[in-house]
Design a protein around this motif. Structure first.
Motif, PDB file in Angstrom:
ATOM      1  N   VAL A   1       0.852  -1.191   0.000  1.00  0.00           N
ATOM      2  CA  VAL A   1       0.000   0.000   0.000  1.00  0.00           C
ATOM      3  C   VAL A   1       0.884   1.237   0.000  1.00  0.00           C
ATOM      4  O   VAL A   1       1.873   1.320   0.733  1.00  0.00           O
ATOM      5  N   ASP A   2       0.557   2.201  -0.812  1.00  0.00           N
ATOM      6  CA  ASP A   2       1.287   3.467  -0.839  1.00  0.00           C
ATOM      7  C   ASP A   2       0.799   4.314   0.330  1.00  0.00           C
ATOM      8  O   ASP A   2      -0.224   5.003   0.241  1.00  0.00           O
ATOM      9  N   THR A   3       1.538   4.247   1.455  1.00  0.00           N
ATOM     10  CA  THR A   3       1.103   4.953   2.664  1.00  0.00           C
ATOM     11  C   THR A   3       1.086   6.462   2.457  1.00  0.00           C
ATOM     12  O   THR A   3       0.252   7.166   3.038  1.00  0.00           O
ATOM     13  N   ASN A   4       2.015   6.963   1.650  1.00  0.00           N
ATOM     14  CA  ASN A   4       2.021   8.397   1.387  1.00  0.00           C
ATOM     15  C   ASN A   4       0.767   8.823   0.637  1.00  0.00           C
ATOM     16  O   ASN A   4       0.191   9.878   0.908  1.00  0.00           O
ATOM     17  N   GLN A   5       0.314   7.972  -0.298  1.00  0.00           N
ATOM     18  CA  GLN A   5      -0.914   8.282  -1.035  1.00  0.00           C
ATOM     19  C   GLN A   5      -2.110   8.301  -0.091  1.00  0.00           C
ATOM     20  O   GLN A   5      -3.000   9.158  -0.218  1.00  0.00           O
TER      21      GLN A   5
END
Length: 297
Positions: A37-41
């Motif tokens: 998962v792209d945590t920044n996104q």
């Protein structure tokens, strides 16, 4: 005597298991859930939905609440004093806390200003008074609670419990430092820079553990950690860090895994250790960091 002071207490070692175990399970749960998962996104989407300050509260409030949980557990479940969780001294030495806070806070300010001076193209002016001062209030309340939670959990509760269980200083130093680093493994910085940044997180854990054991208390670690997170959050933000704030500057450059990771761990932290050792007269490094616990008469 930070750990040894508890040897005279009637403590059920099993009481040191629930909170660290629960937190460790949470770390690995977050890692596996966020894997891929792209945590920044996710953070950006949350910011777009509820704003920067509410996102900041959402991220930091559980850790701030964790401080109250640890202090409650130690005081009312284990029956120990907050003073003994904090220091081996007769009372908490706040001069140590503020010396560490202002020393590292000053260094942090100078480093940010130096980077801005050398590479102004990497920064934009992000200061908006009405938003900054609201964030300033939130940061002054929540960030010291967040950093104190991490110190009281890792360098306090866990270090003392592991030290008593294994009659050792080295085992709690290594275990708490590694776990402290792993706590950050789901941060968006890891996605951006790569797992090499774990050198910084684990190295910071070792630094904080070393000053706790050498100084026989948490005061220096509490001051350093509070300054590191608070001053950093107020002065500088970027679009790829866990804390995205209404800071003074915004870093728009691409992070460097080399300079950003290695400089603090291999240059700045040893310098701080040297300064602290001279100011507080630290001796017997090998015994304090790797020896067995002393006998309490």
């Amino acid at each position: 005597m930070y750990i040894e002071q508890l040897k005279s207490k009637k403590i059920n070692l099993a009481s040191y298991i629930p909170i660290p175990l629960g937190f460790i399970l949470l770390i690995f749960f977050n890692f596996f859930v966020s894997d891929g998962v792209d945590t920044n996104q996710v953070i950006q989407q949350t910011i777009n939905s509820i704003g920067v300050n509410l996102t900041f509260i959402l991220l930091i409030a559980p850790l701030a609440f964790g401080l109250l949980l640890v202090l409650f557990w130690v005081k009312f479940i284990q029956g120990l004093s907050i003073r003994s969780l904090t220091t081996s001294r007769v009372k908490i030495d706040w001069k140590r806390f503020f010396f560490s806070f202002f020393l590292w806070g000053t260094i942090t300010v100078l480093m940010i200003l130096a980077m801005y001076s050398m590479h102004p193209e990497n920064f934009v002016w992000n200061f908006k008074p009405e938003k900054f001062f609201v964030f300033l209030f939130l940061a002054l309340v929540l960030i010291p609670m967040q950093t104190s939670f991490e110190e009281y959990l890792f360098r306090g509760h866990m270090m003392q419990g592991l030290g008593l269980a294994f009659n050792s200083r080295l085992i709690p130093l290594v275990v708490t430092s590694v776990l402290f680093g792993l706590m950050h493994i789901s941060n968006p910085e890891v996605d951006k820079v790569g797992y090499v940044i774990m050198i910084y997180y684990i190295g910071t854990g070792f630094f904080l553990g070393i000053i706790t054991l050498m100084d026989e208390g948490l005061e220096l670690a509490l001051g350093f950690h509070a300054a590191n997170n608070l001053v950093g959050a107020l002065l500088l933000t970027s679009d790829w860090t866990a804390f995205q704030t209404h800071s003074v500057f915004k870093d728009i450059s691409e992070p460097s895994a080399g300079f950003d990771v290695l400089t603090p761990v291999f240059i700045l932290f040893p310098i701080l250790l040297f300064i602290f050792s001279k100011v507080y007269g630290w001796k017997n490094w090998k015994e304090k960091l790797t020896g067995k616990l002393s006998t309490i008469n």
